[in-house]
Design an enzyme around this catalytic site. Structure first.
Site, PDB file in Angstrom:
ATOM      1  N   ASP A 254     -86.956   8.623  26.537  1.00 26.37           N
ATOM      2  CA  ASP A 254     -86.563   7.307  27.315  1.00 26.37           C
ATOM      3  C   ASP A 254     -85.302   6.589  27.019  1.00 26.37           C
ATOM      4  OD1 ASP A 254     -89.162   8.126  28.085  1.00 26.37           O
ATOM      5  OD2 ASP A 254     -90.193   6.379  27.271  1.00 26.37           O
ATOM      6  N   ASP A 275     -87.773  12.813  29.150  1.00 28.42           N
ATOM      7  CA  ASP A 275     -87.634  11.607  30.265  1.00 28.42           C
ATOM      8  C   ASP A 275     -86.351  10.854  29.937  1.00 28.42           C
ATOM      9  OD1 ASP A 275     -90.034  12.622  31.054  1.00 28.42           O
ATOM     10  OD2 ASP A 275     -91.389  11.163  30.005  1.00 28.42           O
TER      11      ASP A 275
END
Length: 417
Positions: A254, A275
């Site tokens: 992230d 991600d």
């Protein structure tokens, strides 16, 4: 009023202008055909009309996303004696008349000064870790900007590693965060969390204000991802009309929380393993590098996007980008069944898995918009892509590649540093 770019010399600006022009899909060429109106030769340059300075007519031809090189450009124009050929791949100079060179110089000047250097800063605040600026920390400089600010203020950050968490609240708009090079100007913070609503709060850098610009600076979450896997956000963006030029975003899981609003990333480096671009924003990534540092074999995911509903604004559009690094990656996994991610004219290394996309936990893939067009590299082969990948029409692609996606009001040009 202080011009943001006053520290650049005229020569530097000219050179940078030529570099910018070398990546633009335009052609400036001499034509042997008489102009429709020989009394007034007008050129539309970045939306600005100026009188032609040449003794013979000149035309500016916009070849949007034309990719076949200078020879094909000349063939397209139908004239072999082009003075200057500029394409996405190369810039060639042929024998220039004085008037043609003068006109070209005017174009460079207008493009640099008006198109990509148009904002005016009423004040410059300097930050230097050694004490030679107005402040020693970036957060102190941000805090000095008055709430409700409506004029551009430049926060000039001298080179150094700033080990602090920086937050720009929504009340402090119109800030230009200006580093001295992304390799030498770094905001670094070590924090992590588990999946929760606290992800945003642990970011090394976050901006909630509208009208924000950053350039030539790195945002890094220095959490030791090799010894412990956890969410460690480098930057979280939830203001509207935020842009980033020549910046780096470094993390692992992230990395970049592209949360909400309209955002523009130009020539940025975004690095992670899981991600590492996620959120529900409407964002364009142009000329950026997405670099995987995945430790395991994988596969993992480059993006995770969601939208509130099908008609809500949102989507990640990658134009003229590069996908590099280690491991194996899906281009994206659907955070919900309205996820929207598109790759256009992007180089994909062999780390991209043949399936391309992951539906994750979604069961209805009909409303997911995952698409690719004109991509290159070993990872771009669509022969084994998931059957629910969208095949968009030219009109649908124009919706995402044109102004109407995030730039209806021209804010990207207006807010260019």
């Amino acid at each position: 009023m202080v011009k943001v770019s006053t520290e650049e010399s005229c020569i530097t600006r000219l050179v940078n202008g030529f570099k910018r022009l070398s990546s633009l899909p335009v052609v400036l060429a001499r034509t042997s055909q008489p102009h429709e109106d020989p009394q007034t030769h007008l050129l539309a340059i970045s939306g600005i009309k100026i009188s032609s300075l040449a003794s013979s007519p000149l035309i500016l031809i916009n070849l949007h996303e034309f990719e076949s090189g200078s020879q094909a450009l000349n063939n397209n124009i139908g004239t072999p004696n082009a003075d200057i050929v500029i394409s996405k791949h190369k810039m060639e100079f042929h024998a220039l008349s004085y008037s043609s060179f003068l006109l070209f110089s005017v174009y460079v000047f207008l493009h640099c000064s008006l198109a990509v250097g148009s904002i005016q800063a009423v004040k410059t605040i300097t930050v230097d870790t050694s004490g030679n600026g107005n402040f020693n920390t970036i957060q102190a400089a941000i805090d000095s900007v008055p709430d409700g600010n409506s004029q551009w203020i430049r926060v000039h950050v001298h080179q150094g590693v700033y080990k602090e968490q920086v937050k720009i609240p929504k009340e402090k708009q119109f800030i230009l965060l200006d580093g001295q090079g992304s390799d030498s100007t770094v905001i670094q913070w070590n924090a992590h969390t588990v999946p929760s609503d606290e992800e945003f709060g642990t970011a090394a850098f976050s901006v909630s204000a509208d009208n924000f610009i950053a350039r030539e600076i790195t945002f890094q979450n220095s959490f030791d991802y090799k010894s412990n896997k956890a969410i460690a956000v480098a930057a979280a963006i939830q203001g509207d009309k935020c842009s980033f030029y020549n910046c780096k975003f470094l993390g692992y899981q992230d990395t970049l929380c592209d949360y909400q609003g309209r955002h523009y990333f130009n020539q940025c480096w975004i690095e992670g393993g899981v991600d590492f671009i996620f959120g529900r924003a409407a964002s364009v990534y142009e000329g950026c590098t997405l670099n995987s540092i995945l430790l395991e074999k994988g596969p993992s995911w480059l993006t995770a996007h969601s939208k509130v509903n099908l008609s809500a604004p949102g989507g990640f559009v990658f134009k003229n980008c590069k996908i590099t690094g280690s491991g194996s990656m899906y281009l994206g996994r659907a955070w919900n069944d309205h996820a929207t991610v598109l790759f256009y004219n992007t180089f994909m290394s062999d780390l991209v898995v043949p399936l391309g996309w992951d539906s994750w936990k979604q069961h209805d893939m009909s409303q997911i918009t995952y698409a690719e067009e004109s991509c290159t590299g070993p990872g771009s082969d669509k022969g084994k892509r998931v059957p629910w990948e969208k095949k968009l029409s030219a009109q649908e692609w124009n919706k995402y590649l044109g102004r109407e996606f995030i730039n209806q009001d021209g804010w990207i040009e207006q807010n260019a540093p």
